[in-house]
Design an enzyme around this catalytic site. Structure first.
Site, short mmCIF file in Angstrom:
data_model
loop_
_atom_site.label_atom_id
_atom_site.label_comp_id
_atom_site.label_asym_id
_atom_site.label_seq_id
_atom_site.Cartn_x
_atom_site.Cartn_y
_atom_site.Cartn_z
N LEU A 22 0.82 -1.22 0.00
CA LEU A 22 0.00 0.00 0.00
C LEU A 22 0.85 1.26 0.00
CD1 LEU A 22 -2.78 -0.96 2.59
CD2 LEU A 22 -3.01 -0.86 0.10
N GLY A 26 9.35 6.02 6.28
CA GLY A 26 10.74 6.08 6.65
C GLY A 26 11.23 4.85 7.39
N ALA A 28 9.03 1.76 7.70
CA ALA A 28 8.25 0.55 7.48
C ALA A 28 7.56 0.58 6.12
CB ALA A 28 7.21 0.38 8.59
N ASP A 137 5.89 12.68 15.05
CA ASP A 137 5.96 12.75 13.57
C ASP A 137 4.58 13.09 12.99
OD1 ASP A 137 7.22 12.74 11.14
OD2 ASP A 137 7.19 10.56 10.90
#
Length: 563
Positions: A22, A26, A28, A137
């Site tokens: 999908l 950064g 995974a 993040d």
């Protein structure tokens, strides 16, 4: 630990077969997975690493921490595991992608959409901060769209999981994505205020079409640390500008005391302005600044050739600022004598201008034709999915007439104790203006007021109401989902449609009622459950609201959407 970049499509992780890739981040890769027994789908986030035995317990602890987060605007962690030394997380599948996909770079959003986005994201982050967790993040790529187009904060703690699992010693705190990183985060000291700063950067980007600080990685870091905020376009209220300046203060102590306070300040400022922001579009129009922005300082000590928006985590800060940062100061006032002469000159010029303008007006008034009537353009028709109204319980308590069994816990949360015999229905202050709309809410049913089950119990959403009559859809005391008529605030059997359903208690479910003229459709957790067609549909949209008879419920995210 070793990193990997293998494509696992077609492989099995735990009870899930990975169907297709999908997206990639950064730390995974995310796959669409299907349960091998239940055939249900989920998003499988496979971390780019292989765990050594001594790191496995660290991964489990971090995964268990974020798996405990339960909020309507946070992606749920359903499971986690380690497959051939590769850690992975099983998460709720969000079918409509991210906010970055929905709003590409350069897109400007209507102010109402921005306020609603900020409210949902801030609610999720405030919940996490109350659990002593910091996201680190926050960015459009990490905000997903659920099956009912609600915003879902994802990747909670993924960077720290990757980092903690990467090494046995204490992890560094330098994690994030450069354009959205707070100064203290760049310095390795992130906190809840860092998430507030990132959300304010996103707000600036939605208002203008671009983040405030741009350039190379080193330049972006230097601007976060020392550069003033570039001016926003004319027309924004001073309240909104002030709220953004405070949330983007270099010193975290000078920001709002909480991210929820920032969202509330924006909401209040938006209600005081008559600004009509242009509809979102891919290309941003030319923006007239209030003043030309000063050139940002350029720091050349750090050179980076990677993309700016790459999430990263490293043992050492890529930019080390001076220990004492001097923040920009305003220029000193001119000397008093020069200033007095300047004021006298300006006053003389102003007097001449007034006299001249008066004479010119008298000449033109006798010869000018009648003024033209300027007709305001018709407002743009809302797009399907646009939020037409969002409830703020605490602030709108009077308009909602919240009393009796109903209690506003905060702006985002409403509760019903089910104890009143006379206030089954709570009407919203907003009335739809079209015959096609949807009412949606997250509702958690905690059981009947009467634990012995002698009293009739039901709750749900009310539409097309007038003088106590209308339509209602929800859940009733004999474990049925229903759509039926309402007379005097009480349910009756007119147009009754029902369906047996074993509703899970103490869990938030998404209730959605769509009104399409004479058709009423009821959805539960995104699945269509019931539909009726009224024989004598009302000529006007009527009122909307909630009902609760002898039911203990908690309600969040009550909103009206365009169809």
């Amino acid at each position: 630990m070793t990193d990997h970049s293998e494509d696992f499509s077609g492989r099995q992780f735990g009870n899930y077969r990975l169907l297709r890739l999908l997206g990639q981040g950064g730390f995974a890769d995310v796959y669409l997975g299907q349960h091998i027994h239940l055939n249900t789908q989920a998003a499988i986030k496979v971390l780019r690493m292989r765990l050594a035995r001594e790191n496995m317990e660290s991964f489990r602890r971090e995964a268990q921490t974020i798996a405990r987060l339960e909020h309507p605007n946070i992606v749920r962690i359903l499971d986690f595991g380690i497959e051939r030394d590769i850690p992975y997380l099983v998460m709720t599948y969000a079918p409509y992608g991210s906010l970055r996909k929905r709003y590409p770079k350069g897109t400007r959003l209507p102010l109402a959409s921005i306020i609603d986005n900020v409210r949902q994201i801030a609610s999720a982050l405030q919940y996490a901060h109350n659990q002593h967790l910091v996201h680190r993040d926050v960015k459009p790529d990490n905000i997903l769209l659920g099956k009912n187009f609600e915003l879902l904060l994802s990747d909670f703690g993924i960077a720290m999981i990757a980092q903690t699992s990467h090494q046995s010693h204490a992890p560094s705190d330098v994690t994030g994505t450069a354009p959205y990183m707070a100064p203290e985060q760049i310095q390795g000291r992130p906190g809840p205020a860092s998430d507030q700063y990132a959300l304010a950067i996103m707000t600036y980007e939605w208002l203008t079409g671009h983040p405030p600080f741009q350039g190379s990685l080193a330049e972006i870091y230097a601007q976060h640390l020392t550069a003033p905020l570039p001016p926003l376009h004319q027309g924004l209220s001073q309240g909104i500008i002030a709220a953004l300046h405070r949330a983007l203060a270099k010193d975290p102590q000078h920001r709002f005391p909480s991210i929820e306070a920032f969202a509330q300040a924006l909401q209040q400022a938006s209600e005081r302005t008559s600004l009509s922001t242009p509809t979102a579009r891919a290309s941003s129009p030319q923006i007239t600044p209030l003043a030309p922005p000063p050139p940002p300082p350029v720091e050349t000590a750090v050179q980076e050739t990677h993309p700016q928006e790459r999430s990263f985590s490293t043992g050492q800060p890529l930019y080390t600022p001076h220990s004492n940062i001097t923040y920009p100061q305003t220029s000193p006032h001119p000397p008093r004598k020069k200033r007095a002469m300047l004021y006298a000159l300006l006053a003389a010029l102003l007097l001449v201008a007034i006299v001249g303008a008066g004479a010119l007006w008298m000449v033109r008034a006798m010869s000018s034709p009648p003024p033209k009537v300027v007709v305001s353009p018709t407002p743009a028709k809302p797009k399907p999915g646009d939020v037409l109204y969002q409830a703020h319980w605490k602030k709108e308590a009077t308009q909602w007439n919240i009393q009796g069994q109903w209690q506003a816990i905060d702006d985002a949360t409403l509760k019903s104790s089910g104890e009143s015999e006379n206030s089954f229905v709570l009407y919203a202050p907003y009335k739809p203006t079209t015959s096609d709309y949807a009412v949606e809410a997250q509702i958690k049913y905690q059981g009947p007021k009467d634990i012995l089950g002698f009293l009739l119990t039901d709750f749900g959403i009310v539409v097309q109401a007038k003088n106590g009559d209308g339509m209602a859809a929800g859940f009733d005391y004999i474990s049925n989902l229903y759509i039926t008529g309402m007379k005097g605030g009480r349910l009756n059997t007119s147009m009754l449609q029902e369906q047996d359903y074993d509703l899970e208690h103490d869990v938030f479910h998404t209730y959605r009622v769509e009104v399409k003229g004479a058709r009423i459709l009821f959805f539960l957790d995104g699945k269509k459950m019931l539909e009726v067609t009224e024989q004598n549909a009302p000529q006007t949209p009527g009122q909307i609201g909630l009902r609760s008879r002898n039911a203990v419920i908690t309600v969040t995210s009550f909103k009206v959407l365009a169809l």
